[in-house]
Motif scaffolding. Structure first.
Motif: not given
Ligand code: F6P
Length: 551
Positions: A401-430
């Motif tokens: 289960i993956l999410t985009g923005n935490l909420s509409s007004n949440h300032s994204l910590h891009h690097q953390h979120q990008n690594i999180l998403i990439a980690s999930c997709l890498s696991q599914a792909q592997a």
């Protein structure tokens, strides 16, 4: 009624499984560049990518045939129209009515249940407004700043999961605490953190009989009375229950009691006053969005064709692996901290509902039902049990289960979120593609190791792949999407139960432990040398009592 495994639609799936069992998903992805979009479905702000499953177009068609053969459409209608789908208790299951804010009349045994629900929602709304406006205060006049929810199972897991998930939507700075187990270590920890004058205790128990909840509530009541006197009950204790007379007997004033109904299963009750801690945190409007999200999923479930129906697809994929690949477990892995408690929530929703061996026809089932649900927050699992998912001997489907923005007004910590998403997709792909022996060998040859050692190590480094997973992508964590996500899984559980021909709304197995407890408790409490009268071996009881005596 014909046994499920004797249905021609079931047998067609058995044959189909033989046909495709040796195919590798990696080849299907190579052969069909459109595979990912072919097996993707959207409902509101939730996207399901189910392309990494061991399925073809035929599989989906055959699974849908099975769903039709067991009259799933008819059963879905029975659920939504208040038929007694909880057959062993002769009751309807009315959780979908709680989130239908159109309040369309629904008569159950001659009573319009929606009127009662509407009244209760108004009472919740008024109460929450009073607490937020500091009009509801403690006995000494202090505004409420702490909420302590006392409940267990379905009277605990939903509110706890949702208040954690929706913290970004808090409209107040109320501190919400949960006490579930009877272990007083936790209770004492919570009591240290709160100010009795500014604390509201919500006793949530559908039956108002559950020993853990009542013991905790009684201990807290005694503690509160020692601090604030007998008036504490008036301003500091709320009850949510389907047994108001028992709450009154406990001492909760009648006006402080929020109703529940026997036709709302505990694990399906977050939509009712059991959700009070959540409403207190996120406010009435956000809670209404939460209900709206669930209702939108209800409508989708009721109307969409099976092959385009998200809950039906999730359920049928689970049936595919459980009954045709002999899978015994299913992992739930949210790559978002906010859904940390979604796993225990689903453990109850799926395993308490579908952990059954007896068919509705009273015959012992000769096919498997609920897999073991386990999992944990993404990333952490990668460094713990994912090894078994990749190279272990069990085939375990995963829902990521993956999410985009935490909420509409949440300032994204891009690097953390990008690594999180990439980690999930890498696991599914592997999990899907794996690594062949030749790929592993070629990688190793690029190192200074000798070719013979490379040949040997490649056996260890190859990863079979062909492991199924779903990716659920929520555009954002929001009340609406969390409502929809919960409803999605509730309906998945219902569809499974229809295929398995079991009642997902009872839990008789749990009752046995409850029945044995009083006698065992009596043995533990006995101080004299009376004969052991409980079912636990006397040696163990004596040992425990000796150790307790020395403590
Ligand atoms: O775990 C058994 C169970 O009966 C659940 O189904 C229920 O959610 C939980 O106990 C709590 O029950 P109650 O709300 O009646 O205290």
């Amino acid at each position: 009624m014909i046994n499920r495994i004797d249905l021609k639609e079931w047998q067609a799936l058995v044959n189909h499984q033989h046909h495709i069992a040796n195919h590798h998903m990696r080849d299907w992805f190579t052969e069909d560049p459109e595979r990912s979009s072919r097996y993707t479905l959207e409902c509101g702000e939730i996207l399901l990518d189910y392309s990494r499953n061991r399925i073809t177009h035929d599989t989906i068609a055959l699974l849908c045939n099975l769903a039709h053969a067991v009259q799933l459409t008819h059963q879905i209608e029975a659920l939504f129209t208040g038929q007694p789908v909880n057959r062993t208790e002769d009751r309807p299951a009315l959780h979908t009515v709680l989130r239908n804010q159109n309040h369309t009349a629904l008569y159950v045994k001659g009573e319009n249940i929606t009127l009662q629900i509407k009244k209760s929602q108004e009472k919740i709304g008024d109460f929450v407004n009073q607490v937020h406006a500091h009009k509801w205060t403690g006995v000494t006049g202090k505004p409420i700043s702490h909420i302590v929810s006392i409940g267990i199972g379905g009277s605990h897991l939903g509110p706890m999961m949702c208040t954690h998930a929706l913290q970004e939507y808090a409209v107040t700075d109320l501190n919400i605490h949960y006490i579930s187990s009877v272990d007083d270590t936790h209770l004492n920890e919570i009591l240290q953190k709160i100010d009795p004058e500014a604390t509201l205790f919500i006793i949530s128990s559908k039956s108002f009989l559950t020993i853990e909840t009542l013991t905790n509530a009684q201990t807290i009541l005694t503690w509160m009375q020692s601090k604030l006197g007998n008036d504490a009950l008036k301003r500091h204790f709320i009850a949510v229950t389907a047994a108001p007379e028992k709450a009154i007997q406990f001492g909760v004033p009648e006006e402080n009691i929020f109703p529940l109904w026997t036709s709302i299963g505990g694990r399906y009750s977050i939509w009712s006053a059991i959700g009070l801690p959540l409403v207190l945190l996120i406010g009435n409007k956000n809670f209404s969005d939460f209900l709206r999200g669930a209702h939108a999923m209800d409508e989708h479930f009721r109307q969409a064709d099976f092959a385009e129906n998200m809950p039906v697809l999730l359920a049928m994929l689970s049936i595919w692996y459980t009954n045709f690949f002999d899978c015994k477990a299913h992992a739930i892995v949210p790559y978002t901290h906010r859904l940390k408690y979604f796993i225990p929530y689903l453990q109850q929703a799926e395993m308490e509902s579908n952990g059954k061996s007896m068919g509705l026809n009273g015959h012992k089932l000769n096919y498997a039902t609920s897999p073991v649900i386990f999992g944990g927050e993404g990333c952490d699992g990668q460094h713990a049990y994912h090894q078994l998912l990749h190279q272990g001997q069990h085939l375990i489907p995963v829902d990521f289960i993956l999410t985009g923005n935490l909420s509409s007004n949440h300032s994204l910590h891009h690097q953390h979120q990008n690594i999180l998403i990439a980690s999930c997709l890498s696991q599914a792909q592997a999990l899907m593609q794996g690594k062949t022996y030749h790929e592993a060998y070629a990688n190793l040859l690029a190192t200074p190791l000798s070719p013979s050692l490379c040949a040997e190590l490649a056996h260890h480094q190859m990863v079979p792949g062909n492991k199924p997973s779903n990716i659920l992508f929520l555009q954002r964590i929001s009340p609406k999407n969390i409502g929809a996500l919960i409803a999605l899984y509730e309906h998945k559980v219902f569809v499974q139960s229809v295929i398995w021909n079991i009642n997902p709304f009872d839990q008789w197995g749990v009752e046995l432990g409850k029945q044995l407890l009083p006698n065992i408790l009596q043995c533990i409490q006995d101080t004299g040398k009376r004969e052991n009268t409980c079912s636990i071996p006397v040696e163990l009881i004596h040992h425990i009592k000796n150790v307790k005596g020395q403590a």
